[in-house]
Design an enzyme around this catalytic site. Structure first.
Site, PDB file in Angstrom:
ATOM      1  N   THR A 137      -6.182   9.240  -5.245  1.00 33.78           N
ATOM      2  CA  THR A 137      -6.271   9.139  -3.785  1.00 33.78           C
ATOM      3  C   THR A 137      -5.631  10.369  -3.137  1.00 33.78           C
ATOM      4  OG1 THR A 137      -6.097   6.753  -3.973  1.00 33.78           O
ATOM      5  CG2 THR A 137      -5.763   7.658  -1.796  1.00 33.78           C
ATOM      6  N   GLU A 160       0.827  -1.207   0.000  1.00 31.15           N
ATOM      7  CA  GLU A 160       0.000   0.000   0.000  1.00 31.15           C
ATOM      8  C   GLU A 160       0.862   1.258   0.000  1.00 31.15           C
ATOM      9  OE1 GLU A 160      -2.730  -0.360  -1.074  1.00 31.15           O
ATOM     10  OE2 GLU A 160      -4.325  -0.541   0.419  1.00 31.15           O
TER      11      GLU A 160
END
Lengths: 308, 308
Positions: free
Chosen positions: A180, A128
């Protein structure tokens, strides 16, 4: 065991009011990942999909996780991983989390289950970090634990596995780009105590509803007064889709992760399917291509579909 | 039925991270309230205690609730209420809530249970308004529902009854004055999103812990990064008492309501009692009088002890 094949599910992070703490696994879409333990220390990543993701291990989400595991155990073995990615990168449905969690899970099985779930989370967070710059576990946790998870803390890793209510999830991924980093940047750094109190009333209600299987309570708790009003402006037709979903009988829903996907929860399959149709047609009308998915909440997360 | 006697328990609002939304009933201390239905429309309030509270119905917390109920049902009857108050006003242990909730509960029994729990909450909130200027239900709700409650909303009234974990509560009331209005005024109107996210992770963990009977999870969720650091400065020896309680084996705890009482949760009675002794001696040392109470979480709330 030398070879395994996994089904690695998409995940919905945040769950409306649970910004940065809640996540949920679904069945559809999912990635397929095939792992082979190698006698040599190479890490080989092959993507059999059209997303053009880097295959160099240190630049690949699954690759970096495997490199970290290899380093940690000082392994002489390597891994070959073949990824058929169906969860679209940038969809807000946990595409990078699937690669990262799948890599940790797959390596763990091939190494004889040496890792706890928390340790799998630890390694998967490196994936991530590569994908988004943030070592978060909102999507990884439900992928590995299944159902709905609460990430109470990532330092130390403290994951709480919640119930998996018997509900249907409709998700729509409109083909617009929401980065994001942008979705995070537009958020306000300060909020009023009053709105925070309202939000934590909803979070408490949502967790209580999940644990009590109280679907109306889940519905009236799926309300976000802080993040959604800001982020939803990045998603075309968000308000219309939400309003129409509720009219069609959805319990509630909102942005999946940081978007652009939108998800809705329903008690009945027919309701979930009607919502899917409506979502598709709303985007068709404004000439935005979209993908819709209907499945139950996935209580198990990653599944082994073949072991050799 | 013409006469009933109630045991109306103290309550702990906020439960550390659940500011303005959570509350819990205990067994000790409690008020005794005796109700008699009158043939005439008078409301008569008699306090048999030394707190010097007003007995004029419109200026009395129980009285105002009875007046509102009388008005709502257009009653020809009145009520006589004898109150033996043991929950000290200003303790932060729900003294006014006990009078208000007890009044609504008592009247309801005498009127043949015409009111739902939500309606009792509605009327009892007039008592809280008289006492503090705010129509809140944090203390009233656990008093009426028992156990631990979540006040999701007061407009409309939306109360969620949570589990009642098998835990012991130690509460200490040091004889210092903390006005609710002061305790509210020193709070910051704005908080960082980062601290809010941490707080709602704790709230989600606390609710999950309560519902799962996961005591360690309850313990590590009883953490307040927003309210306690500010309000605790109003309570002498707060940090010392908290630290020593945890050393003695408490799961966690913090300020009861807006203080000055402090509460701690423990799994064992012996732990709860040791904490009580320690609390008492800490305040004795600095020459502050204090009252300590040890009891279990009260799963039932208000109890009828006599009906004639």
């Amino acid at each position: 065991m030398k070879k395994i094949k996994l089904k690695v599910p998409a995940t919905v992070a945040n769950l409306v009011c649970g910004f940065d703490i809640l996540g949920m696994a679904v069945h559809d879409p999912y990635d397929e990942m095939e792992f082979r333990l190698l006698e040599t220390p190479e890490i080989i990543i092959k993507h059999i999909d059209a997303f053009g993701l880097p295959e160099e291990p240190s630049g690949n989400v699954a690759g970096i996780v495997l490199l970290k595991i290899q380093e940690y155990f000082n392994l002489k073995n390597g891994f070959e991983v073949i990824i058929r990615k169906h969860i679209k990168p940038g969809s807000g449905l946990g595409s990078s989390a699937a690669s990262a969690a799948g890599a940790a899970f797959g390596a763990n099985v091939l190494l004889g289950n040496k890792l706890s779930k928390e340790e799998m989370i630890y390694f998967a967070m490196f994936g991530e970090e590569l994908a988004s710059g943030v070592r978060h576990a909102d999507n990884i946790a439900p992928c590995i634990y299944g159902g709905i998870t609460l990430v109470k803390s990532t330092h130390p890793i403290d994951i709480v596995s919640l119930n998996s209510p018997d509900l249907f999830v409709t998700a729509v991924h409109p083909q617009v780009e929401v980065k994001t980093s942008d979705a995070r940047q537009i958020l306000k750094k300060n909020i009023t105590l009053k709105s925070a109190v309202e939000q934590w009333g909803n979070i408490a209600g949502l967790v209580a509803g999940i644990q009590k299987n109280d679907f109306p309570l889940i519905g009236r708790s799926l309300n976000d007064v802080i993040i959604e009003p800001i982020r939803s402006i990045l998603i075309p037709k968000f308000d219309e889709i939400k309003a129409k979903s509720l009219q069609l009988g959805a319990l509630g829903g909102g942005i999946s992760g940081s978007g652009p996907s939108i998800f809705m929860l329903s008690e009945q399959k027919e309701t979930a399917e009607k919502i899917a149709e409506m979502m598709k047609s709303v985007y068709t009308e404004i000439e935005i291509e979209s993908f819709v998915y209907v499945s139950k909440i996935n209580p198990s997360g990653i599944q082994i579909v073949e072991e050799v």
